[in-house]
Design an enzyme around this catalytic site. Sequence first.
Site, PDB file in Angstrom:
ATOM      1  N   HIS A 307       0.852  -1.196   0.000  1.00 17.35           N
ATOM      2  CA  HIS A 307       0.000   0.000   0.000  1.00 17.35           C
ATOM      3  C   HIS A 307       0.883   1.239   0.000  1.00 17.35           C
ATOM      4  O   HIS A 307       1.959   1.241   0.599  1.00 17.35           O
ATOM      5  CB  HIS A 307      -0.891   0.022   1.252  1.00 17.35           C
ATOM      6  CG  HIS A 307      -2.063   0.939   1.127  1.00 17.35           C
ATOM      7  ND1 HIS A 307      -1.972   2.283   1.372  1.00 17.35           N
ATOM      8  CD2 HIS A 307      -3.333   0.701   0.751  1.00 17.35           C
ATOM      9  CE1 HIS A 307      -3.164   2.843   1.176  1.00 17.35           C
ATOM     10  NE2 HIS A 307      -4.008   1.911   0.790  1.00 17.35           N
ATOM     11  N   ASP A 365      -7.963  -5.315  -0.013  1.00 18.19           N
ATOM     12  CA  ASP A 365      -8.410  -6.172  -1.120  1.00 18.19           C
ATOM     13  C   ASP A 365      -8.022  -7.626  -0.952  1.00 18.19           C
ATOM     14  O   ASP A 365      -8.435  -8.474  -1.747  1.00 18.19           O
ATOM     15  CB  ASP A 365      -7.818  -5.636  -2.433  1.00 18.19           C
ATOM     16  CG  ASP A 365      -8.395  -4.270  -2.773  1.00 18.19           C
ATOM     17  OD1 ASP A 365      -7.614  -3.309  -2.897  1.00 18.19           O
ATOM     18  OD2 ASP A 365      -9.632  -4.166  -2.848  1.00 18.19           O
TER      19      ASP A 365
HETATM   20  C1  SDX Z   1      -6.248   0.089  -2.844  1.00 25.76           C
HETATM   21  O1  SDX Z   1      -4.421   4.577  -2.050  1.00 25.76           O
HETATM   22  C2  SDX Z   1      -5.373   3.974  -1.389  1.00 25.76           C
HETATM   23  O2  SDX Z   1      -5.761   4.348  -0.295  1.00 25.76           O
HETATM   24  C3  SDX Z   1      -5.958   2.791  -2.131  1.00 25.76           C
HETATM   25  C4  SDX Z   1      -6.977   1.944  -1.349  1.00 25.76           C
HETATM   26  C5  SDX Z   1      -8.267   2.730  -1.083  1.00 25.76           C
HETATM   27  O3  SDX Z   1      -8.998   2.352  -0.154  1.00 25.76           O
HETATM   28  O4  SDX Z   1      -8.581   3.630  -1.906  1.00 25.76           O
HETATM   29  O5  SDX Z   1      -6.419   1.532  -0.114  1.00 25.76           O
HETATM   30  C6  SDX Z   1      -7.388   0.705  -2.145  1.00 25.76           C
HETATM   31  O6  SDX Z   1      -5.995   0.418  -3.971  1.00 25.76           O
HETATM   32  C7  SDX Z   1      -5.365  -0.884  -2.090  1.00 25.76           C
HETATM   33  C8  SDX Z   1      -4.155  -1.376  -2.939  1.00 25.76           C
HETATM   34  C9  SDX Z   1      -4.657  -2.481  -3.879  1.00 25.76           C
HETATM   35  N1  SDX Z   1      -3.604  -2.838  -4.853  1.00 25.76           N
HETATM   36  C10 SDX Z   1      -2.981  -4.026  -4.799  1.00 25.76           C
HETATM   37  O7  SDX Z   1      -3.140  -4.849  -3.900  1.00 25.76           O
HETATM   38  C11 SDX Z   1      -2.046  -4.284  -5.983  1.00 25.76           C
HETATM   39  C12 SDX Z   1      -0.720  -4.861  -5.472  1.00 25.76           C
HETATM   40  N2  SDX Z   1      -0.030  -3.772  -4.729  1.00 25.76           N
HETATM   41  C13 SDX Z   1       0.982  -3.025  -5.472  1.00 25.76           C
HETATM   42  O8  SDX Z   1       0.687  -2.834  -6.830  1.00 25.76           O
HETATM   43  C14 SDX Z   1       1.461  -1.798  -4.693  1.00 25.76           C
HETATM   44  O9  SDX Z   1       1.735  -2.220  -3.425  1.00 25.76           O
HETATM   45  C15 SDX Z   1       0.602  -0.560  -4.631  1.00 25.76           C
HETATM   46  C16 SDX Z   1       0.172  -0.097  -5.963  1.00 25.76           C
HETATM   47  C17 SDX Z   1      -0.608  -0.809  -3.787  1.00 25.76           C
HETATM   48  C18 SDX Z   1       1.437   0.519  -3.949  1.00 25.76           C
HETATM   49  O10 SDX Z   1       2.443   0.855  -4.842  1.00 25.76           O
HETATM   50  P1  SDX Z   1       3.583   1.903  -4.440  1.00 25.76           P
HETATM   51  O11 SDX Z   1       3.239   2.668  -3.218  1.00 25.76           O
HETATM   52  O12 SDX Z   1       3.913   2.666  -5.668  1.00 25.76           O
HETATM   53  O13 SDX Z   1       4.725   0.970  -3.996  1.00 25.76           O
HETATM   54  P2  SDX Z   1       5.953   0.622  -4.884  1.00 25.76           P
HETATM   55  O14 SDX Z   1       5.450   0.137  -6.184  1.00 25.76           O
HETATM   56  O15 SDX Z   1       6.883   1.780  -4.866  1.00 25.76           O
HETATM   57  O16 SDX Z   1       6.579  -0.605  -4.087  1.00 25.76           O
HETATM   58  C19 SDX Z   1       7.663  -0.414  -3.209  1.00 25.76           C
HETATM   59  C20 SDX Z   1       8.449  -1.714  -3.319  1.00 25.76           C
HETATM   60  C21 SDX Z   1       8.878  -2.020  -4.751  1.00 25.76           C
HETATM   61  O17 SDX Z   1      10.042  -2.838  -4.680  1.00 25.76           O
HETATM   62  P3  SDX Z   1      11.522  -2.091  -4.809  1.00 25.76           P
HETATM   63  O18 SDX Z   1      11.481  -1.306  -6.100  1.00 25.76           O
HETATM   64  O19 SDX Z   1      11.656  -1.242  -3.571  1.00 25.76           O
HETATM   65  O20 SDX Z   1      12.486  -3.270  -4.850  1.00 25.76           O
HETATM   66  O21 SDX Z   1       7.615  -2.819  -2.927  1.00 25.76           O
HETATM   67  C22 SDX Z   1       7.426  -3.678  -4.044  1.00 25.76           C
HETATM   68  C23 SDX Z   1       7.763  -2.887  -5.277  1.00 25.76           C
HETATM   69  O22 SDX Z   1       8.197  -3.759  -6.315  1.00 25.76           O
HETATM   70  N3  SDX Z   1       6.017  -4.053  -4.013  1.00 25.76           N
HETATM   71  C24 SDX Z   1       5.568  -5.275  -4.252  1.00 25.76           C
HETATM   72  C25 SDX Z   1       4.174  -5.202  -4.064  1.00 25.76           C
HETATM   73  N4  SDX Z   1       3.828  -3.962  -3.730  1.00 25.76           N
HETATM   74  C26 SDX Z   1       4.969  -3.248  -3.705  1.00 25.76           C
HETATM   75  N5  SDX Z   1       6.208  -6.424  -4.609  1.00 25.76           N
HETATM   76  C27 SDX Z   1       5.427  -7.518  -4.786  1.00 25.76           C
HETATM   77  N6  SDX Z   1       4.075  -7.531  -4.616  1.00 25.76           N
HETATM   78  C28 SDX Z   1       3.427  -6.396  -4.263  1.00 25.76           C
HETATM   79  N7  SDX Z   1       2.119  -6.398  -4.102  1.00 25.76           N
END
Ligand code: SDX
Length: 430
Positions: A307, A365
């Site tokens: 998140h 989710d």
């Molecule tokens: C919702 O914003 C809100 O409030 C949203 C929400 C709401 O109520 O409105 O809470 C609802 O959208 C919840 C989130 C649902 N999405 C998912 O579950 C999809 C999977 N999650 C990821 O796509 C991700 O965690 C996000 C999109 C939710 C957050 O992305 P960020 O903040 O841009 O985080 P990031 O991509 O910068 O990740 C930081 C690190 C990265 O690795 P490094 O580059 O540091 O090596 O964490 C890794 C990412 O690759 N990472 C993950 C991951 N989420 C982040 N690696 C594997 N699986 C994941 N799910």
Amino acid sequence: MKPTKVTLTFDNDNAPIELPILSGSLGSDVIDIRSLGKHGVFTYDPGFLSTASCSSDITFIDGDEGLLYYRGYPIEQLAEHCDFMEVCHLLMHGELPDKEQKKQFTSLISGHSMLHDQLTNIFRGFRRDAHPMAVMVGVVGSMSAFYHDSIDVTDKLSREVSAYRLLAKVPTIAAWSYKYNIGEPFMYPQNRFNYAENFMHMMFATPCEAYEPNPILAKAFERILILHADHEQNASTSTVRLAGSSGANPFACVAAGIASLWGPAHGGANEATLKMLEEIGDVSRIGEYIKRAKDKTDSFRLMGFGHRVYKNMDPRAAIMRHTCHQVLDELGLHNDPMFKLALELEKIALEDEYFVSRRLYPNVDFYSGIVMRAMGIPNCMFTAIFALARTAGWVAQWSEMISDPEVRIGRPRQLYTGSQRRDFVPIELR
Ligand code: SDX
């Protein structure tokens, strides 16, 4: 003592710029950079990782502590003690309603739950297999063509009527999107039901027999709506605010919010999480998918994990996991393989250094899809239900923004990295 200002100094002879630091009632202070533009200085923050886009009184999140408050009330208390109408009143008007206010608000919403009869024709313009979110974007957007007597955003009464119409009609639109998809007749709202029961009735009832919602499932569904109602400046709410800042009508703004919520990185993650669990299929394959989630050359991410704000357990995920237990027990599905798989996946991921070091936890989710599937709601409707719940937050946030006398059109700047000036070249010389 907390700092009250910061000075921006440059490594050339540009004069330093002093910027005030603003404090809210809870959470992080912010540096007020509004004056930078007049110095010809701009900031760069794609994805707004470090940028507050507005001030708001509605919802507070503490990502480190895993806290979520609607108008100051912890989500755990609201999910336990309130119904969705009380939470909608709280989000829109700032206070939980007393008995008389709740009666009036509930009656107002149920009085708007029917759709203009010609709106049914809009559904018939879609292919039967259209995704319910595609139908919702289209039908909600078309509401401004039917309810144009309440789209004057400068008029307080119009704003309120549009907000009530959206709250009342989006469940009908969502349920009818599903009915259209499966080729069953539309079921009209029944004012004898509460909001959650009414939606379940419109989703599952048919004209052929009486339908009474299971009270345990209706209560669980109500909790799902409460958990999803608002979440400060997430992608879809920011979309609604940005669209609204131009003076666009609230129906168009909420349609834009629905479109943004549909993305798998946002509200589409509940549908994607269940698809992921079905693809993993068995506990023995969890390791393979954890490996893929950590592999930077693989686009796979663990859906329902991570998140932007929560770097601790999303409080909604914990409540959803508890609701999962309740619903599965009520339905005699406590051995549901998907739930067992999700519990094991969560356990393994939370012990894995990759997830621990990046503070990646289950979000709202991760479990919601399992609960909704157990209730008989198909995958394709998960995000539509997220949208109907989040309509409460969208209309509250839109109302807060549009009634702010200082509201200005949102117009971010950019860092230009394209070509320098160059002159036209005739096609013969290209
Ligand atoms: C919702 O914003 C809100 O409030 C949203 C929400 C709401 O109520 O409105 O809470 C609802 O959208 C919840 C989130 C649902 N999405 C998912 O579950 C999809 C999977 N999650 C990821 O796509 C991700 O965690 C996000 C999109 C939710 C957050 O992305 P960020 O903040 O841009 O985080 P990031 O991509 O910068 O990740 C930081 C690190 C990265 O690795 P490094 O580059 O540091 O090596 O964490 C890794 C990412 O690759 N990472 C993950 C991951 N989420 C982040 N690696 C594997 N699986 C994941 N799910």
